[in-house]
Design a protein around this motif. Structure first.
Motif, PDB file in Angstrom:
ATOM      1  N   GLY A 141      -3.111  -8.386 -43.144  1.00  0.00           N
ATOM      2  CA  GLY A 141      -3.083  -9.673 -43.834  1.00  0.00           C
ATOM      3  C   GLY A 141      -4.495 -10.168 -44.075  1.00  0.00           C
ATOM      4  N   PRO A 142      -4.643 -11.331 -44.729  1.00  0.00           N
ATOM      5  CA  PRO A 142      -5.967 -11.852 -45.065  1.00  0.00           C
ATOM      6  C   PRO A 142      -6.882 -12.042 -43.859  1.00  0.00           C
ATOM      7  N   THR A 143      -6.362 -12.510 -42.760  1.00  0.00           N
ATOM      8  CA  THR A 143      -7.194 -12.736 -41.569  1.00  0.00           C
ATOM      9  C   THR A 143      -6.717 -11.895 -40.385  1.00  0.00           C
ATOM     10  N   ILE A 144      -5.977 -10.840 -40.690  1.00  0.00           N
ATOM     11  CA  ILE A 144      -5.393 -10.001 -39.638  1.00  0.00           C
ATOM     12  C   ILE A 144      -5.995  -8.609 -39.701  1.00  0.00           C
ATOM     13  N   LYS A 145      -6.446  -8.118 -38.548  1.00  0.00           N
ATOM     14  CA  LYS A 145      -6.979  -6.763 -38.460  1.00  0.00           C
ATOM     15  C   LYS A 145      -5.899  -5.852 -37.879  1.00  0.00           C
ATOM     16  N   PRO A 146      -5.539  -4.770 -38.580  1.00  0.00           N
ATOM     17  CA  PRO A 146      -4.565  -3.843 -38.009  1.00  0.00           C
ATOM     18  C   PRO A 146      -5.165  -3.082 -36.822  1.00  0.00           C
ATOM     19  N   CYS A 147      -4.319  -2.555 -35.991  1.00  0.00           N
ATOM     20  CA  CYS A 147      -4.772  -1.728 -34.873  1.00  0.00           C
ATOM     21  C   CYS A 147      -5.313  -0.419 -35.435  1.00  0.00           C
ATOM     22  N   THR A 148      -6.544  -0.060 -35.074  1.00  0.00           N
ATOM     23  CA  THR A 148      -7.127   1.188 -35.548  1.00  0.00           C
ATOM     24  C   THR A 148      -7.634   2.063 -34.404  1.00  0.00           C
ATOM     25  N   THR A 149      -7.788   1.468 -33.196  1.00  0.00           N
ATOM     26  CA  THR A 149      -8.330   2.211 -32.061  1.00  0.00           C
ATOM     27  C   THR A 149      -7.725   1.695 -30.757  1.00  0.00           C
ATOM     28  N   THR A 150      -7.467   2.623 -29.831  1.00  0.00           N
ATOM     29  CA  THR A 150      -7.041   2.221 -28.484  1.00  0.00           C
ATOM     30  C   THR A 150      -8.269   1.877 -27.658  1.00  0.00           C
ATOM     31  N   VAL A 176      -1.945  11.230 -16.884  1.00  0.00           N
ATOM     32  CA  VAL A 176      -1.405  10.097 -17.627  1.00  0.00           C
ATOM     33  C   VAL A 176       0.110  10.086 -17.456  1.00  0.00           C
ATOM     34  N   LEU A 177       0.651   8.942 -17.097  1.00  0.00           N
ATOM     35  CA  LEU A 177       2.091   8.772 -16.916  1.00  0.00           C
ATOM     36  C   LEU A 177       2.681   8.001 -18.094  1.00  0.00           C
ATOM     37  N   ASP A 178       3.997   8.109 -18.273  1.00  0.00           N
ATOM     38  CA  ASP A 178       4.634   7.477 -19.436  1.00  0.00           C
ATOM     39  C   ASP A 178       4.666   5.952 -19.383  1.00  0.00           C
ATOM     40  N   VAL A 179       4.147   5.359 -18.329  1.00  0.00           N
ATOM     41  CA  VAL A 179       4.036   3.895 -18.246  1.00  0.00           C
ATOM     42  C   VAL A 179       2.636   3.416 -18.641  1.00  0.00           C
ATOM     43  N   VAL A 180       1.818   4.309 -19.166  1.00  0.00           N
ATOM     44  CA  VAL A 180       0.444   3.962 -19.534  1.00  0.00           C
ATOM     45  C   VAL A 180       0.450   2.847 -20.580  1.00  0.00           C
ATOM     46  N   THR A 181      -0.498   1.943 -20.430  1.00  0.00           N
ATOM     47  CA  THR A 181      -0.636   0.844 -21.375  1.00  0.00           C
ATOM     48  C   THR A 181      -2.083   0.360 -21.401  1.00  0.00           C
ATOM     49  N   GLY A 182      -2.461  -0.169 -22.528  1.00  0.00           N
ATOM     50  CA  GLY A 182      -3.794  -0.722 -22.704  1.00  0.00           C
ATOM     51  C   GLY A 182      -3.819  -1.536 -23.979  1.00  0.00           C
ATOM     52  N   LEU A 183      -4.949  -2.128 -24.278  1.00  0.00           N
ATOM     53  CA  LEU A 183      -5.084  -2.952 -25.475  1.00  0.00           C
ATOM     54  C   LEU A 183      -5.575  -2.126 -26.665  1.00  0.00           C
ATOM     55  N   THR A 184      -5.308  -2.645 -27.859  1.00  0.00           N
ATOM     56  CA  THR A 184      -5.858  -2.070 -29.084  1.00  0.00           C
ATOM     57  C   THR A 184      -6.941  -3.017 -29.608  1.00  0.00           C
ATOM     58  N   ASP A 185      -7.584  -2.608 -30.687  1.00  0.00           N
ATOM     59  CA  ASP A 185      -8.594  -3.460 -31.315  1.00  0.00           C
ATOM     60  C   ASP A 185      -8.007  -4.365 -32.392  1.00  0.00           C
ATOM     61  N   GLY A 186      -6.676  -4.407 -32.491  1.00  0.00           N
ATOM     62  CA  GLY A 186      -6.014  -5.236 -33.499  1.00  0.00           C
ATOM     63  C   GLY A 186      -6.016  -6.714 -33.147  1.00  0.00           C
ATOM     64  N   THR A 187      -5.615  -7.540 -34.111  1.00  0.00           N
ATOM     65  CA  THR A 187      -5.556  -8.985 -33.880  1.00  0.00           C
ATOM     66  C   THR A 187      -4.147  -9.398 -33.491  1.00  0.00           C
ATOM     67  N   PRO A 188      -4.025 -10.431 -32.688  1.00  0.00           N
ATOM     68  CA  PRO A 188      -5.094 -11.194 -32.073  1.00  0.00           C
ATOM     69  C   PRO A 188      -5.778 -10.399 -30.965  1.00  0.00           C
ATOM     70  N   PRO A 189      -7.104 -10.522 -30.827  1.00  0.00           N
ATOM     71  CA  PRO A 189      -7.847  -9.758 -29.821  1.00  0.00           C
ATOM     72  C   PRO A 189      -7.339 -10.041 -28.405  1.00  0.00           C
ATOM     73  N   GLY A 190      -7.280  -8.991 -27.609  1.00  0.00           N
ATOM     74  CA  GLY A 190      -6.886  -9.136 -26.219  1.00  0.00           C
ATOM     75  C   GLY A 190      -5.404  -9.339 -26.001  1.00  0.00           C
ATOM     76  N   VAL A 191      -4.583  -9.091 -27.023  1.00  0.00           N
ATOM     77  CA  VAL A 191      -3.145  -9.321 -26.908  1.00  0.00           C
ATOM     78  C   VAL A 191      -2.322  -8.069 -27.229  1.00  0.00           C
ATOM     79  N   VAL A 192      -2.684  -7.342 -28.288  1.00  0.00           N
ATOM     80  CA  VAL A 192      -1.872  -6.230 -28.775  1.00  0.00           C
ATOM     81  C   VAL A 192      -2.074  -4.994 -27.904  1.00  0.00           C
ATOM     82  N   LYS A 193      -0.975  -4.457 -27.397  1.00  0.00           N
ATOM     83  CA  LYS A 193      -1.041  -3.293 -26.503  1.00  0.00           C
ATOM     84  C   LYS A 193      -0.491  -2.030 -27.166  1.00  0.00           C
ATOM     85  N   TYR A 194      -0.861  -0.908 -26.570  1.00  0.00           N
ATOM     86  CA  TYR A 194      -0.254   0.371 -26.939  1.00  0.00           C
ATOM     87  C   TYR A 194       0.510   0.888 -25.731  1.00  0.00           C
ATOM     88  N   ARG A 195       1.482   1.779 -25.993  1.00  0.00           N
ATOM     89  CA  ARG A 195       2.286   2.347 -24.916  1.00  0.00           C
ATOM     90  C   ARG A 195       2.917   3.654 -25.379  1.00  0.00           C
TER      91      ARG A 195
END
Length: 111
Positions: A52-61, A80-99
């Motif tokens: 979106g106009p002010t939204i950055k898509p996730c591009t990196t873990t 690495v176990l199947d419960v692995v999780t961390g943040l992405t560089d997408g917006t909003p910062p510090g919120v979007v996770k990968y799994r």
């Protein structure tokens, strides 16, 4: 908790796909390398629809927050176990996770 192989489906919260690469090749499940510490970090994410106009898509873990084995290691690196999780560089910062959506194997687990 299942071990994760290089063929796993790992996704951001918006269902973009993480491109996985294994840093080791001598421990495998069904001939496919098992992922170890740092393999899910700094990986590219493709197809994130969070645009979106002010939204950055996730591009990196970013750094893994949880999901490395505390007692199983390959060449000194936690598996690495199947419960692995961390943040992405997408917006909003510090919120979007990968799994992990699918670990790509059902034979080996840490229980």
């Amino acid at each position: 908790m299942r071990w994760v192989t290089v063929d796993a489906l790992m996704q951001c919260a918006h269902l973009g796909k993480v491109g996985l690469v294994a840093s080791q090749s001598w421990v495998t499940i069904d001939g496919r390398p098992v992922l170890v510490q740092a393999d899910p970090e700094g990986r590219p994410i493709v197809g994130c629809p969070n645009i979106g106009p002010t939204i950055k898509p996730c591009t990196t873990t970013l750094t893994v927050q949880a999901g490395y084995s505390s007692w199983i290691r390959v060449d000194g690196q936690p598996v690495v176990l199947d419960v692995v999780t961390g943040l992405t560089d997408g917006t909003p910062p510090g919120v979007v996770k990968y799994r992990v959506t699918t670990p790509a194997q059902t034979l080996v687990s840490e229980e």
